[in-house]
Design a protein around this motif. Structure first.
Motif, PDB file in Angstrom:
ATOM      1  N   UNK A  54       0.793  -1.223   0.000  1.00 14.28           N
ATOM      2  CA  UNK A  54       0.000   0.000   0.000  1.00 14.28           C
ATOM      3  C   UNK A  54       0.826   1.273   0.000  1.00 14.28           C
ATOM      4  N   UNK A  55       2.119   1.171   0.257  1.00 12.86           N
ATOM      5  CA  UNK A  55       2.956   2.354   0.386  1.00 12.86           C
ATOM      6  C   UNK A  55       4.001   2.393  -0.729  1.00 12.86           C
ATOM      7  N   UNK A  56       4.523   3.584  -1.028  1.00 14.92           N
ATOM      8  CA  UNK A  56       5.609   3.668  -2.007  1.00 14.92           C
ATOM      9  C   UNK A  56       6.881   3.082  -1.430  1.00 14.92           C
ATOM     10  N   UNK A  57       7.858   2.822  -2.317  1.00 14.33           N
ATOM     11  CA  UNK A  57       7.882   3.067  -3.757  1.00 14.33           C
ATOM     12  C   UNK A  57       7.144   1.980  -4.532  1.00 14.33           C
ATOM     13  N   UNK A  58       6.998   2.220  -5.838  1.00 14.44           N
ATOM     14  CA  UNK A  58       6.277   1.262  -6.682  1.00 14.44           C
ATOM     15  C   UNK A  58       4.859   1.731  -6.928  1.00 14.44           C
ATOM     16  N   UNK A  59       3.905   0.805  -6.834  1.00 13.91           N
ATOM     17  CA  UNK A  59       2.475   1.102  -6.959  1.00 13.91           C
ATOM     18  C   UNK A  59       2.107   1.650  -8.347  1.00 13.91           C
ATOM     19  N   UNK A  60       2.731   1.115  -9.391  1.00 15.28           N
ATOM     20  CA  UNK A  60       2.387   1.544 -10.752  1.00 15.28           C
ATOM     21  C   UNK A  60       0.932   1.196 -11.024  1.00 15.28           C
ATOM     22  N   UNK A  61       0.107   2.232 -11.192  1.00 11.24           N
ATOM     23  CA  UNK A  61      -1.338   2.065 -11.213  1.00 11.24           C
ATOM     24  C   UNK A  61      -1.944   2.380 -12.568  1.00 11.24           C
ATOM     25  N   UNK A  62      -1.462   3.438 -13.221  1.00 18.62           N
ATOM     26  CA  UNK A  62      -1.997   3.842 -14.524  1.00 18.62           C
ATOM     27  C   UNK A  62      -0.832   4.257 -15.414  1.00 18.62           C
ATOM     28  N   UNK A  63      -0.933   3.924 -16.705  1.00 16.69           N
ATOM     29  CA  UNK A  63       0.174   4.199 -17.618  1.00 16.69           C
ATOM     30  C   UNK A  63      -0.381   4.663 -18.958  1.00 16.69           C
ATOM     31  N   UNK A  64       0.282   5.648 -19.555  1.00 15.02           N
ATOM     32  CA  UNK A  64      -0.091   6.097 -20.893  1.00 15.02           C
ATOM     33  C   UNK A  64       1.112   6.751 -21.559  1.00 15.02           C
ATOM     34  N   UNK A  65       1.400   6.390 -22.810  1.00 14.11           N
ATOM     35  CA  UNK A  65       2.499   7.034 -23.519  1.00 14.11           C
ATOM     36  C   UNK A  65       2.070   8.368 -24.117  1.00 14.11           C
ATOM     37  N   UNK A  66       3.033   9.204 -24.448  1.00 14.13           N
ATOM     38  CA  UNK A  66       2.743  10.407 -25.217  1.00 14.13           C
ATOM     39  C   UNK A  66       2.344   9.982 -26.630  1.00 14.13           C
ATOM     40  N   UNK A  67       1.623  10.832 -27.362  1.00  9.68           N
ATOM     41  CA  UNK A  67       1.179  10.441 -28.709  1.00  9.68           C
ATOM     42  C   UNK A  67       2.314  10.038 -29.641  1.00  9.68           C
ATOM     43  N   UNK A  68       3.500  10.627 -29.465  1.00  9.57           N
ATOM     44  CA  UNK A  68       4.623  10.254 -30.326  1.00  9.57           C
ATOM     45  C   UNK A  68       5.380   9.039 -29.811  1.00  9.57           C
ATOM     46  N   UNK A  69       5.006   8.542 -28.636  1.00 10.30           N
ATOM     47  CA  UNK A  69       5.635   7.352 -28.082  1.00 10.30           C
ATOM     48  C   UNK A  69       6.994   7.570 -27.470  1.00 10.30           C
TER      49      UNK A  69
END
Length: 485
Positions: A326-341
């Motif tokens: 429940x605590x950092x570090x880590x906790x990768x929850x949502x991810x999205x690249x920029x339009x150019x990748x």
């Protein structure tokens, strides 16, 4: 991963894995089971505060130069969770946990920006029967197809709808993984749907056909579904963490929480295992590309639960690394690249310790991703960890639960600059997306039916909180407004 939203209980007490739980109710008590697997977010925060575990975020690399977002229009959607937009229509996953309404999907026509109107509502119970448990938290749309993920195993999977006429969605099919799995999030691109898996591994050590050991999240991965015929979806492939990174699969804290597909790459937020990128140019044969942002202890193995020797409650209390989860570090929850990748934005969701922020990664060299920037959570009162967001060429539209909706200039991704905020008292924001020059946020009011979509603009609108149908605007402080200068 939202504790208040039954994430741990849904994951850890599924019928398939922990069917012994019911038989232990008499030992632990129903109330004890509920507290153990379904801690309320407010209870967690209260306890954490008493222990001195919820620290204020420090000053991040995002420069503080902000104005305000104004409420241009709104539409009530009780139970609003994830929302996506396409061609002037918003599709909202409706979860009865956040409002007194059946689990399903609402479609809002906002082609007239100042007059958004609900034009369709569908309930999973109508398509799948009244006896199931329906808690959809995610919806995605691509072209004429919408997918609504059900985050339980009763049944677990994705319902597909024809939305060629958004005002009249037509149920087409329901895809359920084999073995069954609750699906927290999905993504649709073209003829394929990509589903998150956060399932455990059941191990039969003596060959009697019964599981003896259980590894939490040991079968986490990505399931790819062929929806070229959306009325008859078929399994295309499954990629599992244990096949490529077995030590992370044995750590017990690494479900696949969310994913995003762009230009033949599938970006997966694997909690303490960080972000994992798959090559899905051939969706029938996904290949591991890279991993970055893992927590230092993300691959620290915990022993599996021995079903023959201990109650799950004992295992959970004595072995499961709750604080690390429940605590950092880590906790990768949502991810999205920029339009150019060239860049990837990864949001952390935390419940103890420092609230989670958003890290910016340069992935121009996928063999050597490098963190180049960070956005710390807003310095406001309340539960303010990062949640879902939307990336454009030069703007990042974000949600922070009780930290509101915020927009950042990411023209230089290494130095994000906060431009504007909308933070009405009494509301919590699940997501922020952008279309047609507006920022759209989905909100729900604490413990009530208040909830829906807010349509925000930098220049036009009013500096006030929403007053969704059936609810009243919370009394001040109303909206956080800061001088643009």
């Amino acid at each position: 991963m939202v504790i208040d939203h039954r994430e741990i209980r849904d994951r850890l007490t599924s019928n398939k894995i922990f069917n012994a739980i019911e038989s232990h109710d008499k030992n632990l008590g129903t109330e004890g089971i509920e507290r153990m697997y379904n801690p309320n977010r407010r209870d967690i925060l209260k306890a954490a505060g008493a222990l001195g575990l919820t620290g204020a975020a420090g000053i991040g690399s995002a420069r503080q130069k902000t104005g305000d977002l104004r409420l241009f229009s709104e539409d009530a959607v009780p139970g609003a969770a994830e929302a996506v937009t396409q061609n002037g229509y918003a599709y909202v996953a409706r979860n009865r946990e956040y409002g007194d309404t059946a689990g399903g999907m609402t479609v809002v026509d906002w082609r007239q920006k100042g007059r958004p109107t609900t034009v369709a509502e569908v309930d999973l119970a109508d398509a799948l029967g009244p006896n199931g448990t329906y808690h959809p938290k995610d919806v995605k749309v691509d072209g004429d197809i919408a997918g609504l993920a059900n985050d339980t195993e009763d049944p677990g999977g994705v319902a597909f709808y024809d939305v060629s006429d958004p005002s009249s969605p037509e149920f087409l099919s329901f895809y359920e993984p084999d073995p069954p799995a609750n699906i927290h999030n999905l993504f649709i691109e073209g003829d394929f749907a990509y589903l998150t898996l956060g399932e455990p591994t059941n191990i039969d050590t003596d060959g009697d056909g019964e599981r003896d050991l259980v590894r939490i999240f040991g079968d986490a991965g990505t399931e790819i579904v062929d929806i070229s015929d959306p009325a008859n979806p078929t399994h295309a492939a499954t990629w599992q963490l244990k096949d490529e990174l077995p030590s992370y699969a044995k750590a017990g804290v690494n479900p696949n929480h969310d994913l995003y597909v762009q230009d033949g790459l599938c970006y997966n937020a694997f909690w303490d295992a960080g972000t994992i990128v798959l090559d899905v140019d051939d969706p029938y044969d996904p290949q591991f590309v890279t991993q970055f942002g893992a927590a230092p202890e993300g691959d620290t193995e915990i022993r599996p639960w021995n079903t023959n020797e201990e109650l799950f409650g004992e295992y959970y209390d004595e072995v499961f690394p709750t604080f690390r989860y429940l605590a950092p570090p880590g906790n990768a929850h949502y991810v999205q690249p920029s339009p150019d990748g060239n860049y990837v934005f990864v949001g952390a969701e935390t419940f103890l310790g420092e609230p989670g922020g958003i890290d910016v990664w340069d992935v121009t060299d996928l063999d050597n991703p490098t963190q180049v920037g960070r956005i710390d959570p807003p310095e406001v009162e309340g539960f303010r960890t990062s949640h879902n967001f939307d990336v454009t060429n030069n703007r990042l539209h974000t949600s922070w639960y009780e930290g509101g909706v915020r927009v950042y200039d990411i023209t230089d991704p290494s130095e994000p600059e906060e431009l504007a905020a909308y933070n009405p008292d009494g509301y919590s924001f699940w997501t922020a997306v952008t279309e047609r020059g507006m920022t759209i946020g989905s909100a729900y009011g604490g413990g009530s039916d208040q909830g829906g979509l807010v349509f925000l603009n930098n220049d036009r609108g009013k500096k006030r909180p929403p007053a969704f149908e059936g609810g009243e605007s919370p009394e001040g402080p109303e909206v956080e407004v800061r001088d643009k200068t």
